[in-house]
Design a protein around this motif. Structure first.
Motif, short mmCIF file in Angstrom:
data_model
loop_
_atom_site.label_atom_id
_atom_site.label_comp_id
_atom_site.label_asym_id
_atom_site.label_seq_id
_atom_site.Cartn_x
_atom_site.Cartn_y
_atom_site.Cartn_z
N GLU A 1 21.39 -40.52 7.38
CA GLU A 1 20.52 -40.77 6.22
C GLU A 1 20.93 -42.06 5.53
O GLU A 1 22.12 -42.32 5.34
CB GLU A 1 20.60 -39.62 5.23
N ALA A 34 10.62 -50.43 -1.63
CA ALA A 34 9.65 -50.37 -2.73
C ALA A 34 10.38 -50.12 -4.04
O ALA A 34 11.48 -49.55 -4.05
CB ALA A 34 8.62 -49.27 -2.48
N TYR A 36 9.61 -48.61 -8.09
CA TYR A 36 8.71 -47.82 -8.92
C TYR A 36 9.19 -47.85 -10.37
O TYR A 36 10.38 -47.97 -10.64
CB TYR A 36 8.68 -46.36 -8.45
N LEU A 46 3.91 -47.38 -8.49
CA LEU A 46 4.40 -48.38 -7.54
C LEU A 46 4.30 -49.76 -8.16
O LEU A 46 3.25 -50.17 -8.64
CB LEU A 46 3.58 -48.32 -6.24
N TYR A 49 6.24 -53.50 -3.13
CA TYR A 49 6.49 -53.00 -1.78
C TYR A 49 6.81 -54.18 -0.89
O TYR A 49 6.60 -55.34 -1.28
CB TYR A 49 5.29 -52.19 -1.25
N TYR A 87 13.08 -47.03 -10.00
CA TYR A 87 13.65 -46.49 -8.78
C TYR A 87 13.33 -47.41 -7.60
O TYR A 87 12.23 -47.95 -7.51
CB TYR A 87 13.06 -45.11 -8.46
N GLN A 89 13.20 -47.41 -3.25
CA GLN A 89 12.97 -46.45 -2.17
C GLN A 89 12.87 -47.21 -0.86
O GLN A 89 12.15 -48.21 -0.77
CB GLN A 89 11.66 -45.68 -2.40
N TYR A 91 11.88 -47.34 3.22
CA TYR A 91 11.03 -46.69 4.22
C TYR A 91 11.23 -47.30 5.61
O TYR A 91 10.41 -47.13 6.51
CB TYR A 91 9.54 -46.71 3.81
N TRP A 94 11.50 -44.71 8.54
CA TRP A 94 10.32 -43.84 8.61
C TRP A 94 10.45 -42.87 9.79
O TRP A 94 10.82 -43.28 10.89
CB TRP A 94 9.06 -44.69 8.76
N PRO A 95 10.14 -41.58 9.58
CA PRO A 95 9.58 -40.98 8.37
C PRO A 95 10.62 -40.41 7.40
O PRO A 95 10.27 -39.61 6.54
CB PRO A 95 8.70 -39.87 8.93
N GLN A 96 11.87 -40.77 7.59
CA GLN A 96 12.89 -40.31 6.65
C GLN A 96 12.99 -41.33 5.51
O GLN A 96 13.43 -42.46 5.70
CB GLN A 96 14.23 -40.15 7.36
N LEU A 97 12.58 -40.91 4.35
CA LEU A 97 12.49 -41.80 3.19
C LEU A 97 13.55 -41.41 2.17
O LEU A 97 13.89 -40.23 2.05
CB LEU A 97 11.10 -41.67 2.54
N PHE A 99 15.13 -42.32 -1.95
CA PHE A 99 15.09 -43.01 -3.23
C PHE A 99 16.51 -43.30 -3.72
O PHE A 99 17.46 -42.58 -3.40
CB PHE A 99 14.43 -42.13 -4.30
N TRP B 47 12.73 -37.29 -2.21
CA TRP B 47 11.67 -37.11 -1.23
C TRP B 47 11.88 -35.81 -0.47
O TRP B 47 12.97 -35.54 0.03
CB TRP B 47 11.64 -38.28 -0.26
N ILE B 50 6.58 -35.14 4.23
CA ILE B 50 5.26 -35.77 4.29
C ILE B 50 4.41 -35.10 5.35
O ILE B 50 4.93 -34.51 6.29
CB ILE B 50 5.35 -37.28 4.62
#
Lengths: 108, 117
Positions: A1, A34, A36, A46, A49, A87, A89, A91, A94-97, A99, B47, B50
């Protein structure tokens, strides 16, 4: 992660001054980052990005920079409505995102 | 106008089940990933997972895998987040958000879930 670390946790700034917020990734996320803004009692919004592209309707005083593991959000001249929590974040994984923990920008 | 509208606040007891919803409008619901984000009281954004409503492809954060179920009904443009047995630690605000290119660009208004005996 991929772990995202934001600093400082709290930033005290006077209206009209510049604010610089940092976000660090535990491994490279390229430009897949990104930013926020979240105000009390509201959903996040948002801002940025692709590390540096402003989202629709975001004022030009907000700018993002960086790539790889080090990123910066700069608010060039703080307005009263900019006092909020910010915050980052990633990506890239992807698809493990993930923050970051957030930076609170408060009035000095 | 593109928007996501979430179901209302819930108060539940530990052990109860719950399903909250997120209805999309103003765009092609099946062509847009929808994510779920948890915010515990006074804390940051996490998160959870999704879903791609077009084919129900679903991915979870390792922290939430097995703890919640994400689903969607494309016939009514609605995504769901559900629990089979709530715990007090599930007390939080839950947001759905549309994902474009990896970033969450459209957010629902949030659903507050309170779990208390």
């Amino acid at each position: 992660e991929i772990v995202m670390t934001q600093s400082p946790a709290t930033l005290s700034v006077s209206p009209g001054e510049r604010a610089t917020l940092s976000c660090r990734a535990s491994q490279s996320v390229s430009s897949n980052l990104a930013w926020y803004q979240q105000k009390p009692g509201q959903a996040p919004r948002l801002l940025i990005y692709g590390a540096s592209t402003r989202a629709t309707g975001i004022p030009a005083r907000f700018s993002g920079s960086g790539s790889g593991t080090e990123f910066t959000l700069t608010i060039s001249s703080l307005q009263s409505e900019d006092f909020a929590v910010y915050y980052c974040q990633q990506y890239n994984n992807w698809p493990q995102l993930t923050f970051g923990g957030g930076t609170k920008v408060e009035i000095k | 106008e593109v928007q996501l509208v979430q179901s209302g606040a819930e108060v539940k007891k530990p052990g109860e089940s719950l399903k909250i919803s997120c209805k999309g409008s103003g765009y092609s619901f099946t062509s847009y990933w929808i994510g779920w984000v948890r915010q515990m009281p006074g804390k940051g954004l996490e998160w959870m997972g999704i879903i791609y409503p077009g084919d129900s492809d679903t991915r979870y954060s390792p922290s939430f895998q097995g703890q919640v179920t994400i689903s969607a009904d494309k016939s009514i443009s609605t995504a769901y987040l559900q629990w089979s047995s709530l715990k007090a630690s599930d007390t939080a605000m839950y947001y759905c958000a549309g994902v474009t290119g990896g970033a969450f660009d459209i957010w629902g208004q949030g659903t507050m879930v309170t779990v208390s005996s």
